[in-house]
Scaffold this motif. Structure first.
Motif: not given
Length: 99
Positions: A82-99
């Motif tokens: 769960d922590f890794i998923e949230e970290a990945a979401k945060t990282y990808l949102k910052q890079q505008n790569r999470l759709l």
């Protein structure tokens, strides 16, 4: 003792989330090889749900642990994923790569 009902539950989750698991794996390998991609938030979540179900199945199939030990390991690993998923979401949102 192995709880086959739980194993069936985990296998059902894995079957339902297999596309997300495949997409997350493909995304991860693309990242490793330097190919930036975008991923849909639901697909990312499904991939992590697949991973959690697989991990839980592996733990449940272990014969040398008690039921309490299995539940503790599954709980700890679920928190980590769960922590890794949230970290990945945060990282990808910052890079505008999470759709």
């Amino acid at each position: 003792m192995i709880d086959y009902d739980k194993i069936n539950e985990y296998m059902t989750t894995m079957a339902a989330k297999s596309y997300g698991g495949f997409q997350l794996t493909d995304f991860a390998f693309s990242e490793i090889f330097g190919q930036s991609q975008c991923i849909h938030e639901n697909t990312l979540h499904d991939g992590f749900e697949y991973s959690q179900a697989k991990m839980k199945q592996d733990v449940e199939e272990t014969t040398f642990l008690t039921t309490k030990q299995k539940e503790d390991i599954k709980f700890q690993n679920e928190d980590i994923l769960d922590f890794i998923e949230e970290a990945a979401k945060t990282y990808l949102k910052q890079q505008n790569r999470l759709l």
